[in-house]
Design a protein around this motif. Structure first.
Motif, short mmCIF file in Angstrom:
data_model
loop_
_atom_site.label_atom_id
_atom_site.label_comp_id
_atom_site.label_asym_id
_atom_site.label_seq_id
_atom_site.Cartn_x
_atom_site.Cartn_y
_atom_site.Cartn_z
N TYR A 91 0.85 -1.19 0.00
CA TYR A 91 0.00 0.00 0.00
C TYR A 91 0.88 1.24 0.00
O TYR A 91 1.95 1.25 0.60
CB TYR A 91 -0.87 0.04 1.25
CG TYR A 91 -1.99 -0.98 1.27
CD1 TYR A 91 -3.07 -0.87 0.41
CD2 TYR A 91 -1.95 -2.05 2.16
CE1 TYR A 91 -4.10 -1.80 0.42
CE2 TYR A 91 -2.99 -2.99 2.19
CZ TYR A 91 -4.04 -2.85 1.31
OH TYR A 91 -5.06 -3.76 1.34
N VAL A 121 0.85 4.93 1.33
CA VAL A 121 0.17 5.87 2.20
C VAL A 121 1.10 7.07 2.41
O VAL A 121 2.23 6.90 2.86
CB VAL A 121 -0.18 5.22 3.57
CG1 VAL A 121 -0.87 6.23 4.48
CG2 VAL A 121 -1.07 4.00 3.38
N VAL A 180 2.71 -4.99 3.09
CA VAL A 180 1.83 -5.70 4.02
C VAL A 180 2.00 -7.21 3.89
O VAL A 180 1.94 -7.94 4.88
CB VAL A 180 0.36 -5.28 3.78
CG1 VAL A 180 -0.58 -6.09 4.62
CG2 VAL A 180 0.19 -3.80 4.12
N SER A 182 0.38 -11.97 14.93
CA SER A 182 -0.07 -10.85 15.75
C SER A 182 -0.88 -9.86 14.93
O SER A 182 -0.91 -9.93 13.69
CB SER A 182 1.13 -10.18 16.42
OG SER A 182 2.04 -9.79 15.43
N GLY A 229 -2.02 -6.94 12.78
CA GLY A 229 -1.29 -6.17 11.77
C GLY A 229 -0.29 -6.99 10.97
O GLY A 229 0.40 -6.44 10.10
N SER A 230 -0.22 -8.29 11.23
CA SER A 230 0.78 -9.11 10.52
C SER A 230 0.35 -9.44 9.09
O SER A 230 1.15 -9.95 8.31
CB SER A 230 1.05 -10.40 11.30
OG SER A 230 -0.13 -11.14 11.47
N GLY A 231 -0.92 -9.17 8.75
CA GLY A 231 -1.35 -9.35 7.36
C GLY A 231 -2.34 -10.49 7.12
O GLY A 231 -2.61 -10.85 5.98
N LYS A 232 -2.91 -11.02 8.18
CA LYS A 232 -3.78 -12.21 8.05
C LYS A 232 -5.04 -11.93 7.21
O LYS A 232 -5.36 -12.68 6.30
CB LYS A 232 -4.20 -12.70 9.44
CG LYS A 232 -3.02 -13.00 10.35
CD LYS A 232 -3.47 -13.47 11.72
CE LYS A 232 -4.28 -12.47 12.51
NZ LYS A 232 -3.53 -11.26 12.92
N THR A 233 -5.73 -10.84 7.56
CA THR A 233 -6.95 -10.52 6.82
C THR A 233 -6.62 -10.20 5.36
O THR A 233 -7.31 -10.64 4.43
CB THR A 233 -7.68 -9.33 7.48
OG1 THR A 233 -8.11 -9.74 8.78
CG2 THR A 233 -8.88 -8.89 6.68
N THR A 234 -5.53 -9.46 5.17
CA THR A 234 -5.10 -9.13 3.81
C THR A 234 -4.86 -10.41 3.01
O THR A 234 -5.29 -10.53 1.86
CB THR A 234 -3.82 -8.28 3.85
OG1 THR A 234 -4.04 -7.16 4.70
CG2 THR A 234 -3.43 -7.80 2.46
N GLU A 258 -11.29 -14.93 11.94
CA GLU A 258 -11.60 -14.84 13.36
C GLU A 258 -13.10 -15.05 13.61
O GLU A 258 -13.78 -14.18 14.17
CB GLU A 258 -11.14 -13.50 13.91
CG GLU A 258 -9.68 -13.26 13.58
CD GLU A 258 -8.97 -12.41 14.60
OE1 GLU A 258 -9.38 -12.39 15.76
OE2 GLU A 258 -7.97 -11.79 14.22
N HIS A 287 -6.76 -16.58 16.69
CA HIS A 287 -5.78 -16.52 17.79
C HIS A 287 -6.06 -17.63 18.80
O HIS A 287 -5.37 -17.75 19.79
CB HIS A 287 -5.89 -15.17 18.51
CG HIS A 287 -5.45 -14.02 17.69
ND1 HIS A 287 -4.14 -13.80 17.36
CD2 HIS A 287 -6.15 -13.02 17.10
CE1 HIS A 287 -4.05 -12.72 16.63
NE2 HIS A 287 -5.26 -12.23 16.44
N1 LIG Z 1 -6.15 -0.23 2.73
C1 LIG Z 1 -5.02 -0.18 3.45
N2 LIG Z 1 -4.14 0.83 3.28
C2 LIG Z 1 -3.00 0.88 3.99
N3 LIG Z 1 -2.61 -0.04 4.88
C3 LIG Z 1 -3.43 -1.07 5.08
C4 LIG Z 1 -4.68 -1.21 4.40
N4 LIG Z 1 -5.28 -2.35 4.81
C5 LIG Z 1 -4.46 -2.88 5.73
N5 LIG Z 1 -3.36 -2.13 5.91
C6 LIG Z 1 -2.23 -2.41 6.81
O1 LIG Z 1 -1.81 -3.73 6.53
C7 LIG Z 1 -1.36 -4.36 7.71
C8 LIG Z 1 -2.01 -5.72 7.83
O2 LIG Z 1 -3.41 -5.57 8.01
P1 LIG Z 1 -4.36 -6.83 8.24
O3 LIG Z 1 -5.73 -6.30 8.41
O4 LIG Z 1 -4.13 -7.79 7.15
O5 LIG Z 1 -3.77 -7.40 9.61
P2 LIG Z 1 -4.30 -8.61 10.52
O6 LIG Z 1 -3.18 -9.56 10.69
O7 LIG Z 1 -5.57 -9.13 9.96
O8 LIG Z 1 -4.58 -7.86 11.90
P3 LIG Z 1 -5.71 -8.14 13.03
O9 LIG Z 1 -5.24 -9.35 13.81
O10 LIG Z 1 -5.66 -6.91 13.87
O11 LIG Z 1 -7.02 -8.34 12.34
C9 LIG Z 1 -1.69 -3.42 8.86
O12 LIG Z 1 -0.49 -2.79 9.26
C10 LIG Z 1 -2.64 -2.43 8.25
O13 LIG Z 1 -2.50 -1.18 8.85
#
Ligand SMILES: Nc1ncnc2c1ncn2[C@@H]1O[C@H](COP(=O)(O)OP(=O)(O)OP(=O)(O)O)[C@@H](O)[C@H]1O
Ligand SMILES: [Mg+2]
Length: 221
Positions: free
Chosen positions: A13, A15, A22, A41, A43-48, A167, A200
């Protein structure tokens, strides 16, 4: 043959002129019927990662194959029906349509698919999860655990080969979490589907065939 394959996925991304990496060079392969847990943890990128694997979003580079089909270059018009037919999604925050009853929410993906017996099938699923008596309730008139069981039924109505759950028990107390999780696994096994869960929860992870750990956008070897 893999049901799902990711090759060298990157998601970057921008920003404020800064590049945020990510996901960094993620490759993985999932066998039909496998139960995979993704953990790591916040912010590690799981949802992405789930959004890329399910075709809800595109990687910056790299490729995703579902059932040997490269979905990376597919248009949204081609992807939407493929997702609806092949994939079930369960979200932490349920994502039910507020103006539709429990039954209508469950039927919706089947109706998009043009399935004739959508209502009968939806009622069967509701019965399976013990919610026959809640068919006409709007989501606002359901408890968290009930909403998640409805969203589980919605995810299953088209007999998906792939089930993604982000989750799914995160917003539930431990008792309801256990109920939803056991029903998720039961339905997965019944349909011989492949299940990929972000969680988790150590209890869920211990039931998985394989656990992947993400750290700062990379898979921990
Ligand atoms: N549209 C976006 N623009 C910029 N950064 C993004 C965007 N979407 C996600 N991020 C960043 O990507 C990183 C991973 O986000 P993600 O949602 O995949 O984490 P996660 O592992 O699912 O976290 P959680 O356990 O809190 O759900 C985070 O640092 C988030 O800030
Ligand atoms: Mg997340």
């Amino acid at each position: 043959m893999a049901i799902l394959e990711a090759r060298a996925l990157n998601k970057i991304y921008s920003v404020d002129h800064q590049k945020i990496i990510v996901l960094n060079d993620i490759s993985l392969s999932v066998e039909p019927g496998e139960f995979l847990v993704v953990t790591g943890s916040s912010g590690s990128g799981k949802t992405t990662l789930l959004t890329l694997l399910s075709g809800l979003d595109k990687p910056t580079s790299g490729r995703v194959f579902i059932d040997q089909q490269d979905i990376t270059g597919a248009s949204e018009d081609d992807l939407a029906p493929l997702r609806n037919r092949m994939i079930g999604f369960v979200f932490q925050a349920f994502h039910l349509i507020p103006s539709m009853s429990a039954l209508e929410n469950i039927m919706f993906p089947a109706e998009l698919q043009g399935l004739g017996d959508a209502e009968a099938k939806a009622r069967q699923l509701l019965e399976r999860v013990g919610l026959s008596g809640r068919a006409d309730n709007l989501p606002s008139r359901l408890s968290g655990g009930e909403k998640q069981r409805v969203s589980l039924c919605r995810a299953m109505i088209n007999d998906p080969k792939l089930i993604f759950a982000d989750e799914p028990t995160g917003n539930l107390d431990s008792r309801n979490g256990r109920i939803v999780f056991s029903q998720l696994v039961e339905m997965k096994n019944e349909h011989g589907a492949t299940l990929i869960v972000v969680t988790h929860n150590a209890e869920i992870a211990s039931a998985a065939d394989r656990v992947l750990v993400l750290k700062d956008g990379r898979l921990v070897p």
